[in-house]
Motif scaffolding. Structure first.
Motif, short mmCIF file in Angstrom:
data_model
loop_
_atom_site.label_atom_id
_atom_site.label_comp_id
_atom_site.label_asym_id
_atom_site.label_seq_id
_atom_site.Cartn_x
_atom_site.Cartn_y
_atom_site.Cartn_z
N PHE A 273 0.84 -1.21 0.00
CA PHE A 273 0.00 0.00 0.00
C PHE A 273 0.87 1.25 0.00
CE2 PHE A 273 -2.17 3.39 2.35
CZ PHE A 273 -3.29 3.55 1.54
N GLN A 277 0.56 4.04 -2.95
CA GLN A 277 0.23 5.44 -2.67
C GLN A 277 1.02 6.38 -3.56
OE1 GLN A 277 2.39 7.70 -0.87
NE2 GLN A 277 0.88 9.38 -0.72
N GLY A 280 -0.84 7.99 -6.44
CA GLY A 280 -1.54 9.24 -6.17
C GLY A 280 -0.63 10.44 -6.29
N LEU A 294 -0.18 14.64 0.74
CA LEU A 294 0.23 13.39 0.11
C LEU A 294 1.70 13.07 0.38
CD1 LEU A 294 -1.52 13.48 -3.39
CD2 LEU A 294 -1.88 11.82 -1.57
N GLY A 298 2.90 9.90 2.44
CA GLY A 298 3.80 8.95 1.79
C GLY A 298 5.03 8.66 2.64
#
Length: 460
Positions: A273, A277, A280, A294, A298
């Motif tokens: 995951f 990410q 994105g 973000l 991250g």
């Protein structure tokens, strides 16, 4: 003895954090220490060659870890001379011309790679499997906190590199010899503890596929990590985000440590995951409103990714003596693969976002297949958290043998197993030592008791 083991664990915690902090500082040093002779010329011809010094450094670390895995007793015997050589190299660094600096840096990074492998080897011996997640999570967070403080005090300068190198090498010289002298390891404690506290028995045949499958998923995820870092670095400026990035990364490492100790089986999924990410970031990360959330999220999830890479081989080493010197191979493979990905990823940097997205999807899907359908990997990551039937208790030591023949504690344990009718392989598994070590103790038993064979020992 328990206090001694606790002191050793704390020493290894600090040593691990010091090394992580120092390795990152050296990596940053490449950008300001005058090592610019290869990339300025070749980067105008071949894209990505500006990252060649980083690749050389990570290759040096990887080579050092491999050399340690091949001959661990040799490196342990000459630990202080190795650390002294590293210190002298650091002191000589400012006085060396710009051209040979890369070679000098690669030399003592290779030596430090062996020290890195020694730290992980000792951790696999002294740290219990049910706390390794928190151990690495907090030690990584501590190293990131040191990075944050040094970055605020020195920024990127030769002073910060030299200061960190001297402090960390000196700290390792004080901590690691004490860890090597510790008489009580986790293996000995496991033999002394009651049966319900002993490490679980495992099917050694599972290791046949666990090592290559674990190595494959480490390489795939590390390739994605390197390409993602290169892409983000090309389109974003991280200089203003470094401090808070380290803090969010450290928080993620601590959270990942608790998560890993509760259930190892879901840690690979969390690592996947973390890399998913990045998709994105590729598509909406350039939006001003979403960029900072973000980016920090991250960094937080990268703590799960890094901890999975670390624990992948540490968990294997906890169950097989021959793998203990190779406990670091997951982390060193990741560092080298990430650097290689940044070099070769430069050739596809101008590709469309859709290309990067498809690349991520294919790699993550491949890793997911390995996680879900590889019984070896599920055994690897689940063994520390899975409840299994503990082994039968070892025979109680017979004190009269110690007094009569002058046996050590370990020799007495081996003798008790022989008297219980166990084979060399069974003794190795019961006492968590290699079969070669068992044969060594048997030879000493024969000499001390005046016997000539194991059959004669049964008549004592």
């Amino acid at each position: 003895k328990t206090v001694g083991a606790d002191i050793c664990t704390v020493s290894l915690f600090v040593a691990n954090a010091l090394y992580f902090f120092w390795a990152t500082t050296v990596y940053m040093a490449l950008h300001f220490a005058g090592i610019d002779w290869p990339q300025n010329f070749f980067s105008s011809i071949i894209p990505g060659t500006e990252m060649l010094p980083e690749l050389c450094m990570m290759l040096a670390i990887f080579s050092g870890t491999v050399c340690y895995g091949l001959r661990p007793p040799c490196w342990q015997r000459y630990l202080l001379p190795v650390l002294a050589t590293i210190m002298l190299s650091v002191i000589a660094f400012p006085f060396v011309a710009a051209s040979p600096r890369l070679l000098l840096l690669a030399f003592f990074m290779a030596l430090s790679g062996s020290v890195f492998a020694l730290i992980f080897h000792l951790i696999s011996l002294h740290v219990a499997p049910d706390v390794t997640g928190r151990f690495f999570g907090f030690s990584t967070a501590f190293s990131l906190l040191l990075q944050f403080g040094f970055h605020a005090a020195f920024d990127a300068s030769l002073t910060s590199f030299l200061t960190a190198s001297v402090l960390c090498t000196g700290g390792l010289a004080m901590l690691l010899p004490q860890c090597l002298k510790q008489p009580v390891s986790r293996e000995t404690q496991a033999a002394e503890q009651p049966a319900e506290q002993a490490p679980p028995r495992v099917d050694i045949s599972d290791f046949r596929w666990s090592v290559p499958m674990t190595l494959l998923i480490v390489v795939l995820l590390s390739l994605l990590h390197g390409i993602g870092d290169l892409y983000m670095d090309a389109y974003h400026n991280f200089n203003d985000l470094f401090g808070f990035s380290r803090l969010s990364y450290g928080a993620g490492s601590i959270a990942a440590g608790y998560f890993a100790d509760r259930n190892r089986l879901y840690l690979p999924l969390a690592a996947l995951f973390a890399k998913a990410q990045d998709i994105g970031d590729i598509w909406i990360g350039q939006e001003q409103v979403l960029y900072y959330p973000l980016h920090y999220f991250g960094d937080f999830m990268n703590g799960f990714f890094t901890l999975f890479i670390i624990l992948a081989f540490v968990d294997l080493a906890a169950h097989k003596p021959s793998l203990k010197p190779w406990a670091v191979i997951g982390r060193s493979t990741q560092m080298f693969t990430v650097s290689a990905a940044t070099v070769f990823g430069a050739f596809i940097l101008d590709a469309d976002k859709l290309f990067f997205t498809l690349l991520y999807i294919l790699a993550i899907a491949g890793c997911l297949v390995i996680v879900l359908y590889s019984g070896a990997l599920r055994f690897n990551m689940g063994s520390a958290a899975t409840e299994v039937t503990p082994p039968p208790p070892l025979p109680l030591p017979a004190p009269d043998y110690c007094a009569r023949y002058g046996l050590t504690q370990r020799e007495t344990e081996v003798l008790d197993c022989i008297l219980a009718g166990q084979s060399i392989a069974e003794i190795s598994e019961a006492l968590f030592i290699s079969q070669r070590t068992v044969k060594f103790h048997i030879t000493r038993l024969l000499r001390k008791t005046g016997t000539t064979s194991q059959k004669d020992l049964l008549l004592l």
